[in-house]
Design an enzyme around this catalytic site. Structure first.
Site, PDB file in Angstrom:
ATOM      1  N   ASN A 154     -43.871  28.511 -55.536  1.00  0.00           N
ATOM      2  CA  ASN A 154     -45.241  28.855 -55.145  1.00  0.00           C
ATOM      3  C   ASN A 154     -46.248  28.690 -56.285  1.00  0.00           C
ATOM      4  OD1 ASN A 154     -44.154  31.100 -56.431  1.00  0.00           O
ATOM      5  ND2 ASN A 154     -45.337  32.547 -55.211  1.00  0.00           N
ATOM      6  N   GLU A 252     -38.561  38.911 -61.623  1.00  0.00           N
ATOM      7  CA  GLU A 252     -39.847  39.103 -60.936  1.00  0.00           C
ATOM      8  C   GLU A 252     -39.608  38.724 -59.489  1.00  0.00           C
ATOM      9  OE1 GLU A 252     -42.530  40.365 -62.091  1.00  0.00           O
ATOM     10  OE2 GLU A 252     -42.073  40.331 -64.229  1.00  0.00           O
ATOM     11  N   CYS A 286     -46.393  36.093 -54.474  1.00  0.00           N
ATOM     12  CA  CYS A 286     -45.650  37.346 -54.534  1.00  0.00           C
ATOM     13  C   CYS A 286     -46.604  38.518 -54.415  1.00  0.00           C
ATOM     14  CB  CYS A 286     -44.864  37.428 -55.826  1.00  0.00           C
ATOM     15  SG  CYS A 286     -45.889  37.205 -57.266  1.00  0.00           S
TER      16      CYS A 286
HETATM   17  P1  NAP Z   1     -35.811  31.796 -54.100  1.00  0.00           P
HETATM   18  O1  NAP Z   1     -35.228  31.209 -52.892  1.00  0.00           O
HETATM   19  O2  NAP Z   1     -35.282  33.078 -54.584  1.00  0.00           O
HETATM   20  O3  NAP Z   1     -35.701  30.677 -55.232  1.00  0.00           O
HETATM   21  C1  NAP Z   1     -36.190  30.860 -56.535  1.00  0.00           C
HETATM   22  C2  NAP Z   1     -35.432  29.965 -57.495  1.00  0.00           C
HETATM   23  O4  NAP Z   1     -34.064  30.359 -57.530  1.00  0.00           O
HETATM   24  C3  NAP Z   1     -35.416  28.494 -57.099  1.00  0.00           C
HETATM   25  O5  NAP Z   1     -35.440  27.706 -58.259  1.00  0.00           O
HETATM   26  C4  NAP Z   1     -34.087  28.364 -56.379  1.00  0.00           C
HETATM   27  O6  NAP Z   1     -33.596  27.036 -56.370  1.00  0.00           O
HETATM   28  C5  NAP Z   1     -33.218  29.263 -57.229  1.00  0.00           C
HETATM   29  N1  NAP Z   1     -32.037  29.774 -56.541  1.00  0.00           N
HETATM   30  C6  NAP Z   1     -31.805  29.894 -55.206  1.00  0.00           C
HETATM   31  N2  NAP Z   1     -30.580  30.408 -54.984  1.00  0.00           N
HETATM   32  C7  NAP Z   1     -30.007  30.621 -56.197  1.00  0.00           C
HETATM   33  C8  NAP Z   1     -28.753  31.137 -56.630  1.00  0.00           C
HETATM   34  N3  NAP Z   1     -27.823  31.538 -55.778  1.00  0.00           N
HETATM   35  N4  NAP Z   1     -28.521  31.204 -57.965  1.00  0.00           N
HETATM   36  C9  NAP Z   1     -29.445  30.825 -58.855  1.00  0.00           C
HETATM   37  N5  NAP Z   1     -30.643  30.319 -58.501  1.00  0.00           N
HETATM   38  C10 NAP Z   1     -30.929  30.227 -57.193  1.00  0.00           C
HETATM   39  O7  NAP Z   1     -37.377  32.016 -53.936  1.00  0.00           O
HETATM   40  P2  NAP Z   1     -38.467  30.967 -53.407  1.00  0.00           P
HETATM   41  O8  NAP Z   1     -38.292  30.854 -51.931  1.00  0.00           O
HETATM   42  O9  NAP Z   1     -38.459  29.736 -54.224  1.00  0.00           O
HETATM   43  O10 NAP Z   1     -39.811  31.744 -53.775  1.00  0.00           O
HETATM   44  C11 NAP Z   1     -40.315  32.778 -53.008  1.00  0.00           C
HETATM   45  C12 NAP Z   1     -39.939  34.154 -53.519  1.00  0.00           C
HETATM   46  O11 NAP Z   1     -40.331  34.307 -54.870  1.00  0.00           O
HETATM   47  C13 NAP Z   1     -40.635  35.267 -52.773  1.00  0.00           C
HETATM   48  O12 NAP Z   1     -39.741  36.322 -52.514  1.00  0.00           O
HETATM   49  C14 NAP Z   1     -41.703  35.731 -53.741  1.00  0.00           C
HETATM   50  O13 NAP Z   1     -42.141  37.038 -53.560  1.00  0.00           O
HETATM   51  C15 NAP Z   1     -41.019  35.541 -55.044  1.00  0.00           C
HETATM   52  N6  NAP Z   1     -41.998  35.461 -56.137  1.00  0.00           N
HETATM   53  C16 NAP Z   1     -42.123  36.518 -57.004  1.00  0.00           C
HETATM   54  C17 NAP Z   1     -43.065  36.477 -58.027  1.00  0.00           C
HETATM   55  C18 NAP Z   1     -43.229  37.625 -58.995  1.00  0.00           C
HETATM   56  O14 NAP Z   1     -43.763  37.401 -60.062  1.00  0.00           O
HETATM   57  N7  NAP Z   1     -42.811  38.833 -58.689  1.00  0.00           N
HETATM   58  C19 NAP Z   1     -43.868  35.356 -58.185  1.00  0.00           C
HETATM   59  C20 NAP Z   1     -43.729  34.310 -57.285  1.00  0.00           C
HETATM   60  C21 NAP Z   1     -42.773  34.370 -56.279  1.00  0.00           C
HETATM   61  P3  NAP Z   1     -33.795  26.040 -55.101  1.00  0.00           P
HETATM   62  O15 NAP Z   1     -34.888  26.619 -54.278  1.00  0.00           O
HETATM   63  O16 NAP Z   1     -34.134  24.739 -55.692  1.00  0.00           O
HETATM   64  O17 NAP Z   1     -32.493  26.015 -54.373  1.00  0.00           O
END
Ligand code: NAP
Ligand code: MG
Length: 482
Positions: A154, A252, A286
């Site tokens: 994002n 995060e 987020c």
């Molecule tokens: P995500 O599915 O958790 O993925 C985040 C990252 O982790 C991606 O690079 C993903 O790789 C990788 N990943 C996925 N499964 C993994 C595993 N089993 N082991 C290690 N790495 C793994 O999240 P997203 O859909 O990209 O992003 C949305 C989420 O991020 C939302 O929940 C949002 O709230 C959160 N977010 C939080 C913040 C904050 O600062 N608190 C900021 C922005 C976003 P791939 O996708 O390439 O497989």
């Protein structure tokens, strides 16, 4: 058709590499569904190569002086400035946000380079009065080693910047695993550090699925820190894996952020802030506002104002001018949002505007959606949707508003709109969120201010500020008897 030569591969030990039978995956433009380019799916042995390259580079990098490290960040700031437009266009092509937002995000990276370059000079230690004569005690911060940065799509570059730049300035080396949706933007970011001559191995980029590449990093013995931004679900998995090798883990995670509006609030101000917080980045932040908790007396007026502003938003391809809201980043996100809205209606919510896909031939567009009559127990009021959906929940007092705000597993960001000094201060104290905003929206992050969430929005670490050094450095206590 993209030629093999244009496929950059992985960035390991200072060069772009790919093996003979390298597999590639597509990056898709969510506005047009066209292929933007191809990115390498790293094998586990390539993950090992990247970690080894970072491990070896650490030996030298940790001994470079702070001004020397800072010089690289100043140079990077300049290089990002020069590539701003190019990088922003790529970000919008890959994940859909409007290009003005992408440009703003590159601006954040530029400022983070400068901020961290300066913070490097303030990696202060401590001295402590000794309990013995002729003894001197000092505590110094030392870098930890190889830091794995795993980031979501994002904010393709700013979230990475917060982590990578904090790691580098404090003397660590990095292996970065960006989200697959934005791997091409990550290549441009990495190339900037190549061009400014960052020593080889100090920053490595590996792309590929999280479940394979990311998980491998979490298991790796030579990775000492995981700095992760993403979903709570993956954050928990990473913590479990990392525990086996006692890695430090900074998380995060998700949010279920609310804007509380009390009856004495400036409703025009609140409505404008709500619409911005709910629909910027198509609600995929987020810190996006996904709940409005409003006192009954002003619900109708606030709802009318918010709906009217929302109906003025123009959805479309973020590269075109006059567009306020881009598509969802992938098809899965679109389907998830659709399911949540259907479920909300099943549980009694009323659609005040939006509620369906945009009538367009291509692209993962969903209309900005406002739901009213949402009960606090409804799924849509409890789970993170990560899309352009805003739920109105009515309450009858300040106390009930606080209870509803706090009644989720998350604790990232909450706004409170009121003109009462009394309620503003009580709110600041009683709201269970890492970020509290009085009379502005839920989605603001200023450099130097600790950023992060309580409860299941994180694990107690903070970044965007010097607080990131708490995970990126380790204390060493030195006793000298003279
Ligand atoms: P995500 O599915 O958790 O993925 C985040 C990252 O982790 C991606 O690079 C993903 O790789 C990788 N990943 C996925 N499964 C993994 C595993 N089993 N082991 C290690 N790495 C793994 O999240 P997203 O859909 O990209 O992003 C949305 C989420 O991020 C939302 O929940 C949002 O709230 C959160 N977010 C939080 C913040 C904050 O600062 N608190 C900021 C922005 C976003 P791939 O996708 O390439 O497989
Ligand atoms: Mg994409």
């Amino acid at each position: 058709m993209i030629q093999q030569a244009e496929k950059k591969g992985l960035y390991i030990n200072g060069s772009w590499v790919q093996q003979e039978e390298q597999e590639f995956f597509k990056s898709i433009n969510p506005a047009t569904e066209e292929v933007v380019g191809y990115c390498a799916a790293a094998t586990t042995s390539q993950v090992d190569d990247a970690v080894e390259s970072a491990r070896l580079a650490f030996k030298k990098w940790k001994n470079t002086t702070l001004p020397e490290r800072a010089q690289f960040l100043w140079k990077a700031a300049k290089a990002f400035e020069e590539k701003k437009e190019f990088l922003a266009q790529m970000m919008t092509k890959e994940m859909g946000k409007v290009v003005a937002e992408s440009l703003g995000e590159v601006g954040v990276v530029i400022e983070t380079c400068k901020y961290m370059a300066g913070e490097g000079r303030r990696l202060f230690g401590e001295t402590v009065g000794a309990g013995a004569e002729n003894r001197h005690i000092m505590m110094v911060r030392e870098p930890v080693g190889v830091v794995a940065c795993i980031t979501p799509w994002n904010f393709p570059v700013s979230l990475a910047g917060y982590k990578i730049l904090a790691a580098l300035i404090s003397g660590n080396t990095v292996v970065w695993k960006p989200a697959s949706e934005v791997a091409l933007s990550a290549q441009i970011f990495t190339d900037i550090f190549h061009e400014i001559g960052l020593p080889k191995g100090v920053l490595n980029l590996i792309t590929g699925s999280g479940s394979k590449v990311g998980a491998k990093l979490a298991e790796h013995n030579d990775v000492k820190v995981i700095s992760f931004t993403g979903s709570t679900e993956v954050g928990i998995k990473l913590s479990e894996t990392a525990a086996k090798t006692l890695k430090r883990v900074a998380l995060e995670l998700g949010g279920k952020n609310a804007v509380i509006v009390l009856k004495d609030a400036d409703l025009k101000l609140a409505a404008e802030a709500i619409v911005k917080a709910a629909f910027t980045t198509t609600g995929q932040r987020c810190t996006a506002a996904s709940r409005v908790i409003v006192e009954s007396e002003v619900k109708d007026e606030l709802l009318n104002r918010v709906v009217s502003l929302t109906q003025q938003l123009k959805a479309g391809n973020g590269l075109e001018s006059g567009i306020d809201i881009g598509p969802l980043t992938n098809k899965q996100q679109l389907e998830t949002v659709e399911k949540y809205v259907a479920l909300a209606v099943e549980q009694g919510a009323v659609i005040e505007c939006g509620g369906k896909r945009l009538a367009s031939e291509r692209g993962y567009f969903f209309e900005p959606t406002i739901l009213s009559n949402v009960k606090n127990e409804a799924v849509v009021a409890q789970e993170e949707i990560f899309g352009p959906v805003l739920a109105f929940i009515e309450v009858n007092s300040f106390e009930e508003a606080i209870d509803v705000n706090n009644d989720t597993i998350y604790g990232l960001s909450t706004s409170l709109f009121t003109n009462s000094l009394y309620y503003a201060n009580r709110g600041a104290k009683e709201i269970e969120s890492g970020l509290v905003y009085i009379n502005n929206g839920t989605s603001n992050a200023e450099l130097g201010v600790a950023f992060g969430g309580t409860k299941q929005s994180g694990n107690g670490h903070r970044e965007v500020s010097h607080h990131a050094f708490e995970v990126m450095t380790e204390w060493k206590s030195i006793y000298t008897t003279y």
